[in-house]
Design a protein around this motif. Structure first.
Motif, mmCIF file in Angstrom:
data_model
loop_
_atom_site.group_PDB
_atom_site.id
_atom_site.type_symbol
_atom_site.label_atom_id
_atom_site.label_comp_id
_atom_site.label_asym_id
_atom_site.label_seq_id
_atom_site.Cartn_x
_atom_site.Cartn_y
_atom_site.Cartn_z
ATOM 1 N N ALA A 148 -4.300 5.216 2.641
ATOM 2 C CA ALA A 148 -3.591 5.613 3.857
ATOM 3 C C ALA A 148 -3.736 4.544 4.940
ATOM 4 N N ILE A 149 -4.932 3.950 5.030
ATOM 5 C CA ILE A 149 -5.161 2.876 6.002
ATOM 6 C C ILE A 149 -4.300 1.664 5.661
ATOM 7 N N ALA A 150 -4.258 1.300 4.370
ATOM 8 C CA ALA A 150 -3.475 0.141 3.938
ATOM 9 C C ALA A 150 -1.988 0.346 4.226
ATOM 10 N N ARG A 151 -1.523 1.589 4.126
ATOM 11 C CA ARG A 151 -0.111 1.890 4.383
ATOM 12 C C ARG A 151 0.173 2.094 5.866
ATOM 13 N N GLY A 152 -0.876 2.132 6.677
ATOM 14 C CA GLY A 152 -0.690 2.352 8.112
ATOM 15 C C GLY A 152 -0.190 3.742 8.438
ATOM 16 N N ASP A 153 -0.451 4.708 7.565
ATOM 17 C CA ASP A 153 0.028 6.086 7.741
ATOM 18 C C ASP A 153 -1.101 6.920 8.351
ATOM 19 N N LEU A 154 -1.106 7.028 9.668
ATOM 20 C CA LEU A 154 -2.198 7.716 10.354
ATOM 21 C C LEU A 154 -2.149 9.227 10.162
ATOM 22 N N ASP A 155 -0.953 9.786 9.997
ATOM 23 C CA ASP A 155 -0.870 11.225 9.707
ATOM 24 C C ASP A 155 -1.518 11.515 8.355
ATOM 25 N N ASP A 156 -1.213 10.668 7.375
ATOM 26 C CA ASP A 156 -1.813 10.814 6.060
ATOM 27 C C ASP A 156 -3.320 10.578 6.134
ATOM 28 N N ALA A 164 0.597 -3.052 -4.813
ATOM 29 C CA ALA A 164 1.707 -2.525 -4.015
ATOM 30 C C ALA A 164 2.909 -3.465 -4.082
ATOM 31 N N LYS A 165 2.647 -4.762 -4.060
ATOM 32 C CA LYS A 165 3.729 -5.749 -4.150
ATOM 33 C C LYS A 165 4.433 -5.649 -5.503
ATOM 34 N N PHE A 166 3.644 -5.498 -6.568
ATOM 35 C CA PHE A 166 4.226 -5.367 -7.905
ATOM 36 C C PHE A 166 5.102 -4.112 -7.985
ATOM 37 N N GLU A 167 4.580 -2.992 -7.469
ATOM 38 C CA GLU A 167 5.348 -1.741 -7.485
ATOM 39 C C GLU A 167 6.649 -1.893 -6.716
ATOM 40 N N ARG A 168 6.571 -2.551 -5.556
ATOM 41 C CA ARG A 168 7.750 -2.721 -4.706
ATOM 42 C C ARG A 168 8.814 -3.573 -5.403
ATOM 43 N N PRO A 193 -11.962 -8.367 -2.220
ATOM 44 C CA PRO A 193 -11.183 -8.498 -3.459
ATOM 45 C C PRO A 193 -10.467 -7.218 -3.839
ATOM 46 N N ASP A 194 -11.069 -6.073 -3.556
ATOM 47 C CA ASP A 194 -10.425 -4.806 -3.882
ATOM 48 C C ASP A 194 -9.172 -4.616 -3.038
ATOM 49 N N ALA A 195 -9.260 -4.942 -1.746
ATOM 50 C CA ALA A 195 -8.090 -4.834 -0.864
ATOM 51 C C ALA A 195 -7.003 -5.819 -1.292
ATOM 52 N N ALA A 196 -7.418 -7.020 -1.706
ATOM 53 C CA ALA A 196 -6.444 -8.012 -2.162
ATOM 54 C C ALA A 196 -5.701 -7.518 -3.393
#
Length: 288
Positions: free
Chosen positions: A49-57, A231-235, A222-225
């Motif tokens: 949720a933090i990585a997506r910037g979704d504060l409601d989530d 996410a880039k691959f999925e996109r 490394p985990d965040a990377a």
């Protein structure tokens, strides 16, 4: 029972769920081991949720993670070991103890001095834990001690490297680590040439470990990377699927060459969008 902002209401709900006869059969069946995977999963969902910037989530996911703490505390209370209040007491004591520069007389420390103080206090705590368990400080004296085996592999690799670095076992230049990565990649190739799958597995592990080391030297997680790359691959793959749908095709009905070309298009589109966002003109380049 009604919702409430009071933490005691959450504790009461958990107690009700764990009450034999009237509680939830699934909740009653659980123990520390069975709940642990959910605790890890919820922590990752907070990070997502933090990585997506979704504060409601993020609000919802933090609630789910808090529920895990309350769940474990309730099971411990049922066994007469500790309660949720004891958990709160333990963390407040730890925070006050580890921040004498905030809650004590120590003042005006630099960030590096704060880190050194934190490490010293943690070492004292470790020695005290060993004494409480009937052992000695030597029981946990190894430089790599204290890294849980249950940690996710990337996280554990990072923590092991950090501990080794503290006693001087470390590269002094990120480029030296990069050279090691190339060496490990060559060893993977040699294992492939020898058609030795087991050796290849070991060499791939060495390669990943070296990549984690490079990320650490660059002050990157490394985990965040890897999450970002996932996410880039999925996109980009979603862009391939969308493009194929417009052509009346599916990935299984397309050739690898077609999908590869669409991948490059998705990559170029992302690059152009990034350039527009920054006001930088895109650079025309040949396909690679």
């Amino acid at each position: 029972m009604k919702p409430s902002r009071d933490i005691q209401r959450l504790i009461a709900i958990m107690a009700a769920l764990r009450t034999p006869g009237t509680g939830c059969p699934w909740d009653l069946k659980q123990d520390f081991a069975s709940i642990a995977p959910y605790t890890i999963e919820e922590a990752y969902e907070v990070a997502d949720a933090i990585a997506r910037g979704d504060l409601d989530d993020l609000k919802d996911e933090l609630g789910d993670l808090l529920l895990q703490v309350v769940f474990h505390a309730r099971m411990a209370e049922e066994q007469g070991v500790f309660t949720f209040d004891d958990v709160v007491l333990a963390i407040t004591e730890k925070l006050i103890r580890r921040h004498p520069h905030v809650f004590g007389d120590t003042r005006d420390l630099t960030p590096d001095e704060v880190k050194g103080l934190w490490d010293r206090i943690k070492a004292e705590e470790k020695a005290e834990r060993a004494r409480r368990r009937g052992g000695t400080d030597d029981d946990e004296a190894g430089a790599l001690a204290g890294v849980p085996v249950s940690c996710p592999a990337l996280t554990r690799a990072l923590k092991l490297q950090q501990k080794a670095s503290k006693v001087g076992f470390d590269w002094n230049d990120p480029r030296a680590v990069l050279s090691k990565i190339r060496e490990e990649a060559d060893e993977v190739e040699a294992a492939l040439d020898a058609n030795d799958k087991n050796a290849a597995g070991g060499e791939i592990g060495d390669l990943i470990f070296a990549l984690v080391n490079l990320a650490r030297h660059l002050d990157l997680d490394p985990d965040a990377a890897l999450r970002s790359t996932n996410a880039k691959f999925e996109r980009r793959f979603a862009a391939i699927e969308a493009a194929l749908t417009r052509q009346g095709k599916t990935p299984s009905g397309a050739t690898l060459a077609e999908m590869d070309a669409l991948w490059d298009e998705a990559k170029a589109a992302e690059r152009d969008t990034a350039c527009q966002d920054t006001g930088i003109a895109p650079v025309k380049r040949a396909r690679t």
